[in-house]
Write an enzyme that holds these catalytic residues in place. Structure first.
Site, PDB file in Angstrom:
ATOM      1  N   GLY A  47      43.765  41.208  35.776  1.00  0.00           N
ATOM      2  CA  GLY A  47      42.667  41.780  34.899  1.00  0.00           C
ATOM      3  C   GLY A  47      41.764  40.588  34.466  1.00  0.00           C
ATOM      4  O   GLY A  47      41.613  39.541  35.361  1.00  0.00           O
ATOM      5  N   CYS A  79      47.783  37.438  39.518  1.00  0.00           N
ATOM      6  CA  CYS A  79      46.333  37.001  39.277  1.00  0.00           C
ATOM      7  C   CYS A  79      46.188  36.615  37.844  1.00  0.00           C
ATOM      8  O   CYS A  79      46.636  35.458  37.467  1.00  0.00           O
ATOM      9  CB  CYS A  79      45.280  38.054  39.769  1.00  0.00           C
ATOM     10  SG  CYS A  79      43.825  37.649  40.153  1.00  0.00           S
ATOM     11  N   HIS A 169      47.189  40.180  44.859  1.00  0.00           N
ATOM     12  CA  HIS A 169      47.391  41.425  44.236  1.00  0.00           C
ATOM     13  C   HIS A 169      48.179  42.309  45.140  1.00  0.00           C
ATOM     14  O   HIS A 169      47.694  43.056  46.097  1.00  0.00           O
ATOM     15  CB  HIS A 169      46.367  42.213  44.054  1.00  0.00           C
ATOM     16  CG  HIS A 169      45.382  41.762  42.845  1.00  0.00           C
ATOM     17  ND1 HIS A 169      45.864  41.899  41.315  1.00  0.00           N
ATOM     18  CD2 HIS A 169      44.555  40.995  42.690  1.00  0.00           C
ATOM     19  CE1 HIS A 169      44.761  41.500  40.811  1.00  0.00           C
ATOM     20  NE2 HIS A 169      44.007  40.793  41.514  1.00  0.00           N
ATOM     21  N   GLU A 171      50.204  44.745  44.768  1.00  0.00           N
ATOM     22  CA  GLU A 171      50.140  45.950  44.231  1.00  0.00           C
ATOM     23  C   GLU A 171      48.822  46.896  44.832  1.00  0.00           C
ATOM     24  O   GLU A 171      48.775  47.928  44.679  1.00  0.00           O
ATOM     25  CB  GLU A 171      50.048  45.976  42.641  1.00  0.00           C
ATOM     26  CG  GLU A 171      48.876  45.800  41.888  1.00  0.00           C
ATOM     27  CD  GLU A 171      48.447  44.333  41.982  1.00  0.00           C
ATOM     28  OE1 GLU A 171      49.417  43.261  42.687  1.00  0.00           O
ATOM     29  OE2 GLU A 171      47.628  43.894  41.200  1.00  0.00           O
TER      30      GLU A 171
HETATM   31  N1  GLN Z   1      39.320  36.146  36.970  1.00  0.00           N
HETATM   32  C1  GLN Z   1      40.246  36.523  36.149  1.00  0.00           C
HETATM   33  C2  GLN Z   1      40.932  35.486  35.298  1.00  0.00           C
HETATM   34  O1  GLN Z   1      40.600  34.393  35.126  1.00  0.00           O
HETATM   35  C3  GLN Z   1      41.748  36.936  37.071  1.00  0.00           C
HETATM   36  C4  GLN Z   1      41.258  38.248  37.984  1.00  0.00           C
HETATM   37  C5  GLN Z   1      42.436  39.175  38.458  1.00  0.00           C
HETATM   38  O2  GLN Z   1      43.249  39.097  37.527  1.00  0.00           O
HETATM   39  N2  GLN Z   1      41.989  39.802  39.460  1.00  0.00           N
HETATM   40  O3  GLN Z   1      41.721  35.799  34.292  1.00  0.00           O
END
Ligand code: GLN
Length: 192
Positions: A47, A79, A169, A171
């Site tokens: 996220g 992520c 990811h 998932e």
């Molecule tokens: N770019 C997001 C961040 O810096 C991470 C992206 C992701 O979780 N898909 O938090």
């Protein structure tokens, strides 16, 4: 076994789906009262790490979760989840759980063209599909950190004690082996 999935923002549904494919119960953590339900492991989804971090604090979830993570709760971050778990976020003084001794670079592949699919090795599992979405990578890892995947010369998955973190990811693929790997860690702790 019950796995808590942080469900404040981002891709938590996909993790729940993965857990279901492994016949593992999940529990969505959205508010403080949810922490009264005991969990055996925790997943921090992708996220926006700044948004999730802010919500964690506003909702009074941050300190109690940090304590559980410090006490050895098996925790898997993908992520943004990896960013929340890192000891250092490159170029900032911000840290969240600081639970794994890695320096992560946010949006390391560039903001616009930073999303791609590839296949690479996850140590102990084999070649797996990897989905990167505005992903971070690990710029530096302490010697105690076990490196699990590297792509293009950068570390993209690592583990230290109870913490597992991936830039990509798992998932978002149909391959549930990384989740199975995490569940094995949870099982291991349950049977200690
Ligand atoms: N770019 C997001 C961040 O810096 C991470 C992206 C992701 O979780 N898909 O938090």
């Amino acid at each position: 076994m019950r796995i808590g999935v942080l469900a404040l923002q981002g891709g938590f549904i996909e993790h729940i789906r993965m857990l279901r494919s492994l016949q593992v119960d999940s529990f969505e953590i959205r508010k403080k009262e949810d922490l009264q339900t005991a969990i055996d492991g925790l997943i921090l989804p992708g996220g926006e790490s700044t948004v999730i971090g802010k919500l964690l604090k506003e909702l009074d979830l941050f300190d109690p979760l940090k304590e559980q993570i410090q006490n050895g709760l098996p925790t898997f971050g993908t992520c943004a989840g990896m960013i929340l778990l890192a000891k250092k976020i490159v170029g900032t003084n911000t840290t969240y759980f600081g639970a794994i001794d890695i320096d992560v670079k946010r949006n390391a592949y560039g903001r616009q063209l930073g999303s791609f699919l590839t296949e690479a090795t996850f140590k102990g599992i084999g070649v797996i599909p990897m989905t990167f979405i505005r992903a971070p990578y690990i710029e530096q890892a302490a010697p105690e950190v076990e490196i699990l995947s590297e792509v293009g010369g950068h570390i993209v998955a690592a583990r230290q004690n109870n913490i597992l973190a991936t830039s990509y990811h798992p998932e978002l693929t149909t391959d549930n082996r990384v989740h199975r790997y995490f569940i094995e860690q949870v099982n291991h702790r349950l049977h200690l």
